[in-house]
Design a protein around this motif. Structure first.
Motif, mmCIF file in Angstrom:
data_model
loop_
_atom_site.group_PDB
_atom_site.id
_atom_site.type_symbol
_atom_site.label_atom_id
_atom_site.label_comp_id
_atom_site.label_asym_id
_atom_site.label_seq_id
_atom_site.Cartn_x
_atom_site.Cartn_y
_atom_site.Cartn_z
ATOM 1 N N LEU A 140 -7.840 -15.078 -28.851
ATOM 2 C CA LEU A 140 -9.037 -14.443 -29.388
ATOM 3 C C LEU A 140 -10.319 -15.119 -28.908
ATOM 4 O O LEU A 140 -11.419 -14.646 -29.163
ATOM 5 C CB LEU A 140 -9.001 -14.416 -30.926
ATOM 6 C CG LEU A 140 -7.832 -13.615 -31.509
ATOM 7 C CD1 LEU A 140 -7.814 -13.687 -33.029
ATOM 8 C CD2 LEU A 140 -7.895 -12.156 -31.047
ATOM 9 N N MET A 141 -10.157 -16.232 -28.230
ATOM 10 C CA MET A 141 -11.333 -16.895 -27.667
ATOM 11 C C MET A 141 -11.571 -16.390 -26.253
ATOM 12 O O MET A 141 -10.666 -15.889 -25.593
ATOM 13 C CB MET A 141 -11.124 -18.419 -27.664
ATOM 14 C CG MET A 141 -11.359 -19.022 -29.042
ATOM 15 S SD MET A 141 -10.813 -20.741 -29.195
ATOM 16 C CE MET A 141 -11.667 -21.546 -27.871
ATOM 17 N N THR A 142 -12.814 -16.506 -25.791
ATOM 18 C CA THR A 142 -13.123 -16.031 -24.443
ATOM 19 C C THR A 142 -12.535 -16.991 -23.407
ATOM 20 O O THR A 142 -12.129 -18.112 -23.729
ATOM 21 C CB THR A 142 -14.645 -15.956 -24.204
ATOM 22 O OG1 THR A 142 -15.170 -17.281 -24.273
ATOM 23 C CG2 THR A 142 -15.332 -15.065 -25.231
ATOM 24 N N GLU A 177 -14.569 -20.117 -23.367
ATOM 25 C CA GLU A 177 -14.263 -21.025 -24.486
ATOM 26 C C GLU A 177 -12.932 -21.744 -24.270
ATOM 27 O O GLU A 177 -12.805 -22.938 -24.554
ATOM 28 C CB GLU A 177 -14.231 -20.235 -25.804
ATOM 29 C CG GLU A 177 -15.608 -19.791 -26.266
ATOM 30 C CD GLU A 177 -15.572 -18.674 -27.312
ATOM 31 O OE1 GLU A 177 -16.621 -18.445 -27.927
ATOM 32 O OE2 GLU A 177 -14.513 -18.039 -27.510
ATOM 33 N N ASN A 178 -11.936 -21.019 -23.772
ATOM 34 C CA ASN A 178 -10.644 -21.645 -23.486
ATOM 35 C C ASN A 178 -10.806 -22.789 -22.487
ATOM 36 O O ASN A 178 -10.202 -23.854 -22.642
ATOM 37 C CB ASN A 178 -9.657 -20.623 -22.925
ATOM 38 C CG ASN A 178 -8.819 -19.964 -24.002
ATOM 39 O OD1 ASN A 178 -7.835 -20.526 -24.473
ATOM 40 N ND2 ASN A 178 -9.230 -18.769 -24.420
ATOM 41 N N THR A 203 -6.720 -10.484 -23.679
ATOM 42 C CA THR A 203 -6.786 -9.139 -23.103
ATOM 43 C C THR A 203 -6.666 -9.162 -21.581
ATOM 44 O O THR A 203 -6.743 -8.122 -20.933
ATOM 45 C CB THR A 203 -8.118 -8.435 -23.472
ATOM 46 O OG1 THR A 203 -9.199 -9.143 -22.842
ATOM 47 C CG2 THR A 203 -8.328 -8.410 -24.971
ATOM 48 N N GLU A 243 -16.626 -13.907 -20.315
ATOM 49 C CA GLU A 243 -16.869 -13.405 -21.671
ATOM 50 C C GLU A 243 -15.694 -12.620 -22.238
ATOM 51 O O GLU A 243 -15.727 -12.186 -23.378
ATOM 52 C CB GLU A 243 -18.142 -12.531 -21.692
ATOM 53 C CG GLU A 243 -19.411 -13.278 -21.300
ATOM 54 C CD GLU A 243 -19.583 -14.567 -22.097
ATOM 55 O OE1 GLU A 243 -19.275 -14.561 -23.308
ATOM 56 O OE2 GLU A 243 -19.997 -15.590 -21.504
ATOM 57 N N GLN A 244 -14.664 -12.405 -21.407
ATOM 58 C CA GLN A 244 -13.525 -11.619 -21.872
ATOM 59 C C GLN A 244 -12.616 -12.463 -22.779
ATOM 60 O O GLN A 244 -12.439 -13.657 -22.565
ATOM 61 C CB GLN A 244 -12.736 -11.120 -20.653
ATOM 62 C CG GLN A 244 -11.666 -10.109 -21.014
ATOM 63 C CD GLN A 244 -11.028 -9.483 -19.769
ATOM 64 O OE1 GLN A 244 -11.651 -9.412 -18.704
ATOM 65 N NE2 GLN A 244 -9.798 -9.035 -19.908
ATOM 66 N N LYS A 245 -12.032 -11.814 -23.790
ATOM 67 C CA LYS A 245 -11.074 -12.510 -24.646
ATOM 68 C C LYS A 245 -9.819 -12.796 -23.826
ATOM 69 O O LYS A 245 -9.286 -11.913 -23.146
ATOM 70 C CB LYS A 245 -10.699 -11.629 -25.845
ATOM 71 C CG LYS A 245 -11.877 -11.295 -26.738
ATOM 72 C CD LYS A 245 -11.911 -12.197 -27.961
ATOM 73 C CE LYS A 245 -12.917 -11.748 -29.001
ATOM 74 N NZ LYS A 245 -14.321 -11.845 -28.559
ATOM 75 N N GLN A 257 -3.926 -14.621 -17.047
ATOM 76 C CA GLN A 257 -3.735 -15.600 -18.128
ATOM 77 C C GLN A 257 -3.089 -16.873 -17.593
ATOM 78 O O GLN A 257 -3.389 -17.975 -18.031
ATOM 79 C CB GLN A 257 -2.873 -15.001 -19.251
ATOM 80 C CG GLN A 257 -3.611 -13.924 -20.010
ATOM 81 C CD GLN A 257 -2.930 -13.567 -21.327
ATOM 82 O OE1 GLN A 257 -2.312 -14.408 -21.977
ATOM 83 N NE2 GLN A 257 -3.043 -12.315 -21.724
#
Ligand SMILES: Nc1ncnc2c1ncn2[C@@H]1O[C@H](COP(=O)(O)OP(=O)(O)O)[C@@H](O)[C@H]1O
Ligand SMILES: [Mg+2]
Length: 233
Positions: free
Chosen positions: A89-91, A94-95, A134, A129-131, A140
């Motif tokens: 759920l973090m961008t 942020e990860n 997703t 900015e993408q989660k 990923q």
């Protein structure tokens, strides 16, 4: 750089790693073997998540046995686990930043390391900015590797990075890993050795908690026994 000396591990009474000795030199090393061979257990032993019944592990001359997991990480060991362990759920941004906060010595370099990671994986910068949850599987996986690199490790350990990815994505990932090994040493586990052999200098083949064949990438790719059992032919 990493030395495992006569290590044994078991779950309950079941021995899983048997008197295994393994030297990981600078550069890049593959640890190959079928499902259940003990690859992940070895990584967990390196991190101190599984205890040793016998033997010892040292990293750059420092004995790890008495060190806690985070102390081992602070010495420069970074692991990308088999299960992607992102914050979905973090961008993306942020990860990555979280990855840089875990290790004190990496914290002050976060901005610069972020630039370097984005050079290796340009898609991450486009998706800041993408989660994370997703993104596609391949993206990923890139993020998981990028996040591990944010800790500025000396040794990056990847547990079956190709798992669940399409062959073309796996090919791209190993091309990136091949280039990356100039800056960081890499240890990668895989079941199928075909793609990963391109990216490693040396490989070790495991079966039932033991190493049965060791060789350079060339030696392993020309070994008929290896070809039959592990190339997925
Ligand atoms: N937490 C656990 N508890 C009990 N047995 C386990 C546990 N984790 C792994 N094993 C067993 O240990 C063996 C080695 O597992 P693992 O290290 O995960 O192999 P690999 O990563 O090579 O597939 C397997 O037989 C597996 O079933
Ligand atoms: Mg495993």
């Amino acid at each position: 750089m990493l030395e495992l000396k006569n290590i044994s591990c078991s779950y309950g009474r079941m021995p899983v790693v048997r008197d295994l000795t393994l030297k990981i030199e600078e550069g890049s090393t593959g640890l190959f073997g079928p499902n259940g061979a003990g690859k992940t257990t070895i990584i967990n032993a390196i991190l101190g998540l599984v205890s040793l019944k016998t033997g010892s592990i040292s990293f750059r001359g420092i004995e790890l046995n008495k060190l806690k997991t985070h102390e081992r990480v602070h010495l420069g060991i970074s692991v990308v686990p088999q299960e992607r362990e992102l914050f979905p759920l973090m961008t993306v941004y942020e990860n990555l930043i979280v990855g840089g906060q875990n290790v004190p010595s990496a914290r002050e370099h976060v901005e610069k390391t972020l630039e370097e990671v984005c050079e290796i994986f340009p898609i991450l910068k486009e998706r800041f900015e993408q989660k994370a949850g997703t993104m596609s599987g391949g993206q990923q996986r890139q993020l998981a590797v990028g996040r591990a690199l944010m800790a500025k490790p000396k040794l990056l350990i990847l547990d079956e990075p190709s798992l669940g990815l399409q062959p073309s994505i796996v090919h791209d990932l190993f091309t990136i890993l091949k280039d990356m090994k100039k800056d960081v040493s890499i240890m990668v586990t895989e079941q199928n050795v075909r793609e990963s052999l391109r990216a490693v200098d040396t490989g070790h083949i495991m079966e039932n908690g033991e190493i049965i064949i060791t060789g350079t990438a060339d030696e392993l790719s020309n070994n008929p026994e290896v070809e039959k059992a592990y190339m997925g032919l």
